[in-house]
Design a protein around this motif. Structure first.
Motif, mmCIF file in Angstrom:
data_model
loop_
_atom_site.group_PDB
_atom_site.id
_atom_site.type_symbol
_atom_site.label_atom_id
_atom_site.label_comp_id
_atom_site.label_asym_id
_atom_site.label_seq_id
_atom_site.Cartn_x
_atom_site.Cartn_y
_atom_site.Cartn_z
ATOM 1 N N ILE A 1 33.595 32.840 40.204
ATOM 2 C CA ILE A 1 34.194 31.952 41.210
ATOM 3 C C ILE A 1 35.119 30.942 40.549
ATOM 4 O O ILE A 1 36.214 30.661 41.043
ATOM 5 C CB ILE A 1 33.092 31.246 42.023
ATOM 6 C CG1 ILE A 1 32.315 32.268 42.865
ATOM 7 C CG2 ILE A 1 33.696 30.166 42.928
ATOM 8 C CD1 ILE A 1 31.125 31.694 43.591
ATOM 9 N N LEU B 1 38.266 32.632 39.628
ATOM 10 C CA LEU B 1 39.073 32.876 40.819
ATOM 11 C C LEU B 1 39.835 31.626 41.238
ATOM 12 O O LEU B 1 41.027 31.682 41.564
ATOM 13 C CB LEU B 1 38.183 33.364 41.959
ATOM 14 C CG LEU B 1 38.863 33.577 43.310
ATOM 15 C CD1 LEU B 1 39.965 34.624 43.195
ATOM 16 C CD2 LEU B 1 37.832 34.000 44.359
ATOM 17 N N GLY C 1 39.531 38.123 46.288
ATOM 18 C CA GLY C 1 39.988 36.896 45.633
ATOM 19 C C GLY C 1 41.443 36.950 45.227
ATOM 20 O O GLY C 1 42.211 36.007 45.471
#
Length: 328
Positions: free
Chosen positions: A9, A12, A220
């Motif tokens: 994450i 991303l 993403g």
């Protein structure tokens, strides 16, 4: 499980922020240099919004994660159509009928056919990549010539209009260069974090890297396209929004896989051939047929596309065992 997920994450987020900075720097610099809006729309913006897919697929291929490299492109193409039409089409229906959209739609079908043939060969070799890039650059040059003719006739092209979707651009070359360099470094760093995290997540969930590439990674890396498409739709520049989706998928199929294959030949995972490739083909065919035959892509179709994307993602994870997020 928490650490790899946080790594993915975090990568991303870095990737998306850096891509936005890079695009603004490149577009701002191109404007300062008085480069034609047609060229900026066809090249700078097309490359910029696809930069996350490019660097993620390249990083994955160089480290032997072909499932993520190829799955990222297939998943991004599916997300670009189903999720973007499904999300943006509810805000404001897409208008069809622009000649440039018809031309680009046929090119998207052609590039999809080329991709299917290469997948059936089982490997995308370097010479395949060279041919793919040559076809892409030839098409961009053709589009530029056609758009110039349209512009001279008094009708601004879709690709030129794309430039107007960006505001607050750097107003000097040093600032534009700084934006571009910082963004490029950030994209490379973010891609590394995202791929490393995604590989670990796949192992911990007990699924293939291909599944993670098609879902989490692809979703993403599609965010820059989604953001620019939403901005265009909100401003009711729906021809630009639709052109952005088609152009992005052409660039993904020919440009990203072509560039990656030139650097590192890519193997096609067998599981992609079983379902996902054909889902992409079917979605692309439905989308282009609708865009070329209907006056607009209305809300009912948008809702159907959105639900279709949800079912596609759910189908990818139906066999995943339950894993504790606090676990190893």
């Amino acid at each position: 499980m928490i650490l790899p997920l946080a790594l993915a994450i975090g990568g991303l987020i870095v990737l998306l922020v850096a891509a936005e900075i890079m695009i603004r720097g490149a577009v701002g610099g191109a404007r300062i240099l008085k480069i034609s809006p047609h060229v900026i729309g066809l090249t700078v913006i097309a490359f910029g919004t696809s930069a996350p897919e490019l660097f993620v697929s390249l990083k994955a291929a160089l480290h032997g994660h072909d499932g993520i490299a190829v799955g990222n492109v297939i998943g991004s193409n599916i997300a670009n159509i189903l999720l973007m039409i499904g999300t943006v089409g509810v805000i404001y229906p897409f208008a069809c009928g622009d000649p440039a959209l018809r031309r680009d739609g046929f090119m998207l079908l052609l590039s999809t056919v080329v991709f299917v043939l290469l997948c059936n060969a089982g490997m995308i070799e370097r010479w395949h990549g060279i041919v793919m890039l040559a076809v892409l650059f030839g098409y961009l040059f053709y589009c530029y010539r056609e758009d110039r003719k349209t512009s001279l006739a008094g009708d601004e092209s879709v690709h030129a209009k794309e430039v107007d979707e960006f505001d607050n651009l750097p107003d000097s070359m040093p600032k534009a260069a700084l934006y571009t360099v910082i963004g490029l470094v950030g994209v490379v760093f973010g891609a590394r974090l995202l791929v490393d995290g995604a590989v670990d997540v796949a192992r911990l969930l007990g699924v293939s890297e291909t599944v993670i590439g098609i879902t989490m990674v692809a979703l993403g890396t599609s965010m820059p396209e989604l953001a620019t498409t939403i901005v265009a739709a909100v401003r009711r520049h729906n021809d630009v929004a639709l052109g952005n989706i088609i152009g992005s998928n052409i660039f993904n199929t020919l440009g990203i896989l072509g560039a990656v294959a030139v650097v590192q030949p890519v193997g096609i995972p067998q599981e992609i051939m079983e379902t996902d490739l054909w889902v992409m083909v079917g979605v692309t065919l439905i989308f282009v047929t609708a865009a070329l035959s209907l006056k607009s892509l209305g809300r009912p179709l948008a809702v159907a596309f959105f639900l279709g994307y949800g079912l596609f993602i759910m189908g990818q994870f139906t066999t995943i065992p339950v894993v504790s997020l606090a676990g190893g």
